[in-house]
Motif scaffolding. Structure first.
Motif, short mmCIF file in Angstrom:
data_model
loop_
_atom_site.label_atom_id
_atom_site.label_comp_id
_atom_site.label_asym_id
_atom_site.label_seq_id
_atom_site.Cartn_x
_atom_site.Cartn_y
_atom_site.Cartn_z
N VAL A 233 0.72 -1.03 0.22
CA VAL A 233 -0.16 0.12 0.03
C VAL A 233 1.07 1.40 0.12
O VAL A 233 0.56 2.20 -0.70
CB VAL A 233 -1.07 0.14 1.29
N GLU A 234 2.62 1.15 0.52
CA GLU A 234 2.21 2.44 0.87
C GLU A 234 3.15 3.06 -0.36
O GLU A 234 4.08 4.11 -1.03
CB GLU A 234 3.59 2.35 1.79
N ALA A 235 3.81 1.45 -0.71
CA ALA A 235 4.46 1.34 -2.24
C ALA A 235 3.77 2.09 -3.23
O ALA A 235 4.17 3.23 -4.38
CB ALA A 235 5.31 0.69 -2.94
N ALA A 236 2.53 1.65 -3.43
CA ALA A 236 1.65 1.91 -4.54
C ALA A 236 1.13 3.74 -4.31
O ALA A 236 1.43 4.51 -5.24
CB ALA A 236 0.87 1.31 -4.08
N SER A 237 0.63 4.09 -3.25
CA SER A 237 0.95 5.25 -2.41
C SER A 237 1.91 6.23 -2.95
O SER A 237 1.60 7.19 -3.97
CB SER A 237 0.71 5.34 -0.94
N ARG A 238 3.28 5.91 -2.74
CA ARG A 238 4.09 6.81 -3.25
C ARG A 238 3.93 7.00 -4.71
O ARG A 238 4.81 8.14 -5.03
CB ARG A 238 6.05 5.87 -2.84
N GLU A 239 3.63 5.93 -5.73
CA GLU A 239 3.58 6.31 -6.96
C GLU A 239 2.14 6.53 -7.21
O GLU A 239 2.10 6.12 -8.83
CB GLU A 239 4.13 4.70 -7.97
N ASN A 240 2.01 7.11 -6.09
CA ASN A 240 0.40 7.73 -7.08
C ASN A 240 -0.19 6.24 -7.67
O ASN A 240 -1.09 6.82 -8.86
CB ASN A 240 0.68 9.10 -7.85
N LEU A 241 -0.12 5.34 -7.43
CA LEU A 241 -1.01 4.55 -8.24
C LEU A 241 -2.73 4.69 -7.52
O LEU A 241 -2.84 4.69 -6.62
CB LEU A 241 -0.54 3.16 -7.88
N PRO A 242 -3.75 4.11 -8.75
CA PRO A 242 -5.23 4.43 -8.04
C PRO A 242 -5.23 2.94 -6.90
O PRO A 242 -5.77 2.41 -7.30
CB PRO A 242 -5.81 3.85 -9.24
N ILE A 243 -4.96 3.30 -6.00
CA ILE A 243 -5.32 2.32 -4.78
C ILE A 243 -6.33 2.03 -3.74
O ILE A 243 -7.03 2.79 -4.16
CB ILE A 243 -4.03 2.17 -4.27
N LYS A 244 -6.80 1.37 -3.84
CA LYS A 244 -8.51 1.39 -3.11
C LYS A 244 -8.15 0.10 -1.72
O LYS A 244 -8.11 -0.89 -1.25
CB LYS A 244 -9.88 -0.24 -3.79
N MET A 245 -8.29 0.97 -0.52
CA MET A 245 -7.97 0.64 0.72
C MET A 245 -9.26 0.39 1.56
O MET A 245 -10.22 0.14 0.58
CB MET A 245 -8.09 2.07 1.47
N SER A 246 -8.52 -1.36 1.14
CA SER A 246 -10.15 -2.45 2.76
C SER A 246 -9.18 -2.95 3.40
O SER A 246 -7.81 -3.26 3.82
CB SER A 246 -10.15 -3.85 1.78
N MET A 247 -9.46 -2.86 4.83
CA MET A 247 -9.20 -3.23 6.74
C MET A 247 -9.92 -4.27 6.08
O MET A 247 -9.93 -4.99 5.51
CB MET A 247 -9.41 -2.26 7.26
N GLY A 248 -9.56 -5.10 7.73
CA GLY A 248 -9.80 -6.64 7.40
C GLY A 248 -8.95 -7.61 7.39
O GLY A 248 -7.77 -7.52 7.62
N ARG A 249 -9.52 -8.74 7.83
CA ARG A 249 -8.39 -10.10 6.70
C ARG A 249 -7.98 -9.89 5.60
O ARG A 249 -8.63 -9.01 4.64
CB ARG A 249 -8.99 -10.97 7.35
N VAL A 250 -6.22 -10.09 6.01
CA VAL A 250 -5.91 -9.69 4.18
C VAL A 250 -6.57 -11.16 4.00
O VAL A 250 -5.76 -12.29 3.92
CB VAL A 250 -4.49 -9.92 4.56
N THR A 251 -6.62 -11.40 2.05
CA THR A 251 -6.79 -12.58 1.38
C THR A 251 -6.10 -12.41 0.37
O THR A 251 -5.12 -11.33 -0.53
CB THR A 251 -8.10 -12.65 0.99
N PRO A 252 -5.19 -13.15 -0.21
CA PRO A 252 -4.16 -13.75 -0.94
C PRO A 252 -4.94 -12.77 -2.28
O PRO A 252 -4.44 -11.70 -3.45
CB PRO A 252 -4.62 -15.00 -1.96
#
Length: 553
Positions: A233-252
Motif C-alpha cells: 500500500v505504501e509503495a503504491a501510494s508513493r507511485e500515485n497508483l489508484p489504490i483502493k484501501m480495504s481493512m480487515g482480514r488480508v486475502t491473497p
C-alpha cells in the motif's frame, strides 16, 4: 599454499626478484538477516549417525574398531568429509578475524566436537588470536540431536511456509522461485512460466524489500501477511497508483490486486521490483494447496505429543498405519510417501530412546510393509524415493527391493531415536503433560541456550569445551584441584551458535529473542549450513553420500 603460489607467479613472470601478492577472500556466508547467516557451500554437511560407525570400521579393517560415535575423531574420517570440515574451519577462522575476536570453542554432539576441535587447534589462527581485541564463544550443535524442530510444523512463520511450498531456485539450497508471469502480459499458464525469469527471496540491493524480509523473519504468520499489505500500500501510494484501501482480514486476492497496480507502470515496477517479488511469494504461498496441509500436520503432531506420553511406541505407530495409503486411494488431504517419512522422523526424534518389545516389533513390521507397498504403487518415483530405493523408475521397483529400503529407513529412524543416548543433560526434547499443561516439545537449542546463560553458571555437562593448546589444557587440569575458572560459553559478549546440519527460521528467531532475555547486552549470531524445511530432513537423513560428500571441485 598462498606463499607457494606467490613464488610460482614470480617464476612465471621470469624474475624471482619481482613481488607477487595473493589475497584470499573466502566466500563463506550468505547473510539472511542481522542475526542469521548460512554457509551454502556446506549445505550437504550433516552429522553422522551410529550406522556410520560401522561404515567407518569397514573402511579401516586393520585398525582398532570404533565402539560408538563418541570415539569418532578427525583421524578416522574419509578424506572428502575431512576436507569439507577443514574448508569450513578455514572460513570460520576468517570470519573471527573479520570480527576481530579471539574465539573459545564449545561443542554439543560428535560432528560438532570434530569441527570445534579443528577450529580451536587451527594453526593459522594462533597469531590472529594473540592480537584480537574482542572475545567470542562459538558453540557448535549437531542437528541430529533434535530433528523434531526441523521435521515439525510448530513454526507460525510465513517464511517457513514460503520455502516449504514454493519450488527451489535452481542451483540454490535456501532460495525459491517466485512466478513473475502475473506482472507481464502473458497468460498465467504453465507453458508461460518458464518464459519469464523467476523472482526470489534474496533482495540484498533493495532497502525497502530487505526491511520487509527482516520483518517477515521475526513476526508471526498473521502479522507478516499484514506487513506485506502495508508495504504494498505504501509503495503504491508513493507511485500515485489508484489504490483502493480495504481493512480487515488480508486475502491473497486483495494482495494480488495491489501487486497488479504496478503491472503497466514500468517505472513503478523497477522501483519496487524486490518488494513485488516478496509480495508474489506471499500470494503464491497462501494460495498453495500444501499450505492448507500445514495445519493438518500441526494437528497430527500435537496429537502425537499427547499419545507419546500416554501410550507405548507401538500404539503411536498403529495410529499412523491407516494414514499410509497407496496412490489410487489418496486424496489431496492425505500424506504422500515423503510426508509420511517426515512424520516418522518427528515421532522417533521426539520419543527418544524407548523399550523394544514384541508389540513394537509387530507395529514396525506393519508400517514397513505398508510403506513398501506404497513405494511400489507410485506411478513415478520422486528423487528422494529413487535415492532410498536405489531404483530410477517405478517399473523396476519390486516389493522385495521396496521392503529392503523400508528396513534401512527404520534402521536410520532407530539411530535418530538414540541420537541423544550419549548426552547426560540434554537427553529429552519431550515435556510430558500434567493436569494443567499439555505435553509439549522443548527444543534442544532452547535447552542449550538456557544452560549457557544459567545464572548459577554450573560447569556445562554436555557443552564440551575444546582446548586450543597447552595453556587451556593446564587451566582445565588445574581447575580440578585449584580455583581456576574453566572457560564457560557465557564468558564473552558475543555468542556464535553454529548448527551443523541446518536450522529453521523459527529456531533462529527463538534464539535471537531468548539470549537478550537471559543475559541483556549479549549479542548472538546464529550460523548454520542451510535453512531447513520439513522435506529436507528425509533428504539429508537418508543421503547415501554423507561420509563422501561431493565437494564440487
Amino acid at each position: 599454499v598462498f606463499e607457494q603460489l606467490e613464488e610460482k607467479l614470480c617464476e612465471w613472470m621470469g624474475n624471482m626478484n619481482y613481488t607477487a601478492e595473493v589475497l584470499h577472500v573466502p566466500l563463506l556466508l550468505a547473510p539472511v538477516a542481522p542475526h542469521l547467516a548460512l554457509t551454502p557451500a556446506f549445505a550437504s554437511l550433516f552429522p553422522l549417525l551410529p550406522q556410520d560407525v560401522h561404515l567407518l570400521n569397514s573402511a579401516r579393517p586393520d585398525k582398532r574398531r570404533l565402539g560408538s560415535l563418541s570415539e569418532v575423531d578427525a583421524t578416522v574420517l574419509p578424506p572428502e568429509l575431512l576436507l569439507q570440515i577443514r574448508c569450513l574451519v578455514s572460513g570460520l577462522s576468517s570470519l573471527c578475524e573479520h570480527l576481530g575476536v579471539r574465539e573459545e570453542c564449545f561443542a554439543v554432539g560428535s560432528l560438532s566436537r570434530i569441527i570445534a576441535a579443528d577450529l580451536a587447534n587451527y594453526g593459522p589462527a594462533k597469531n590472529r588470536r594473540k592480537t584480537a581485541a574482542g572475545r567470542a564463544s562459538v558453540v557448535f550443535v549437531d542437528r541430529t540431536l533434535d530433528l523434531t524442530g526441523a521435521a515439525g510444523h510448530h513454526g507460525d512463520n510465513l517464511v517457513e511456509k514460503i520455502i516449504s511450498v514454493l519450488p527451489q531456485l535452481p542451483g540454490h539450497t535456501n532460495d525459491v522461485m517466485v512466478n513473475m508471469v502475473e506482472l507481464t502480459a502473458l497468460q498465467n499458464e504453465e507453458k508461460n512460466q518458464s518464459m519469464v525469469a523467476p523472482g526470489c527471496l534474496a533482495q540484498s540491493n533493495d532497502t525497502a524489500a530487505r526491511a520487509l524480509w527482516e520483518a517477515l523473519l521475526s513476526t508471526r504468520h498473521k502479522e507478516a501477511v499484514m506487513e506485506v499489505r502495508r508495504h504494498l500500500v505504501e509503495a503504491a501510494s508513493r507511485e500515485n497508483l489508484p489504490i483502493k484501501m480495504s481493512m480487515g482480514r488480508v486475502t491473497p486476492g486483495q494482495l494480488m490486486s495491489y501487486i497488479q497496480l504496478f503491472k503497466n507502470n514500468l517505472k513503478a515496477l523497477v522501483n519496487h521490483c524486490g518488494l513485488l517479488q516478496l509480495g508474489l511469494a506471499t500470494v503464491q504461498t497462501l494460495k498453495h494447496p500444501q499450505t492448507a496441509k500445514w495445519d493438518n500436520f500441526l494437528a497430527f503432531e500435537r496429537l502425537l505429543l499427547q499419545s507419546i506420553g500416554e501410550s507405548t511406541m507401538s500404539v503411536v505407530l498403529n495410529q499412523l498405519l491407516p494414514m499410509i495409503k497407496p496412490l489410487d486411494q489418496r486424496t489431496n488431504d492425505d500424506y504422500s510417501p515423503e510426508e509420511l517419512l517426515v512424520l516418522l522422523i518427528y515421532i522417533y526424534s521426539v520419543s527418544g530412546e524407548f523399550t523394544v518389545d514384541k508389540d513394537l516389533g509387530e507395529a514396525e513390521e506393519n508400517v514397513k510393509k505398508a510403506l513398501a507397498q506404497v513405494f511400489c504403487e507410485e506411478s513415478e518415483l520422486s528423487p528422494l524415493l529413487q535415492k532410498i530405493t536405489g531404483c530410477d523408475s517405478s517399473m523396476t521397483l519390486t516389493f522385495q527391493k521396496s521392503k529392503i529400503a523400508a528396513d534401512k529407513l527404520f534402521a536410520s529412524l532407530q539411530d535418530i531415536a538414540g541420537a541423544r543416548n550419549l548426552m547426560k543433560q540434554f537427553k529429552s526434547v519431550y515435556a510430558p503433560g500434567n493436569h494443567t499443561h499439555q505435553a509439549s516439545y522443548k527444543p534442544l537449542l532452547k535447552q542449550v541456550v538456557e544452560e549457557i546463560f544459567n545464572p548459577e553458571r554450573p560447569d556445562p555437562v554436555d557443552i564440551e569445551h575444546m582446548s586450543s593448546g597447552l595453556t587451556d589444557l593446564l587451566k582445565t587440569g588445574f581447575s580440578m584441584f585449584m580455583k581456576v575458572s574453566r572457560p564457560h560459553p557465557s564468558d564473552h559478549p558475543l555468542l556464535i551458535l553454529f548448527v551443523a546440519g541446518g536450522v529453521t527460521v523459527s529456531e533462529a528467531k527463538m534464539i535471537k529473542d531468548l539470549v537478550p532475555s537471559l543475559k541483556p547486552g549479549t549479542q548472538v549470531i546464529v550460523l548454520s549450513t542451510r535453512l531447513l524445511k520439513p522435506l529436507n530432513i528425509p533428504e539429508l537423513l537418508f543421503a547415501t553420500d554423507r561420509l563422501h560428500p561431493d565437494l564440487g571441485f
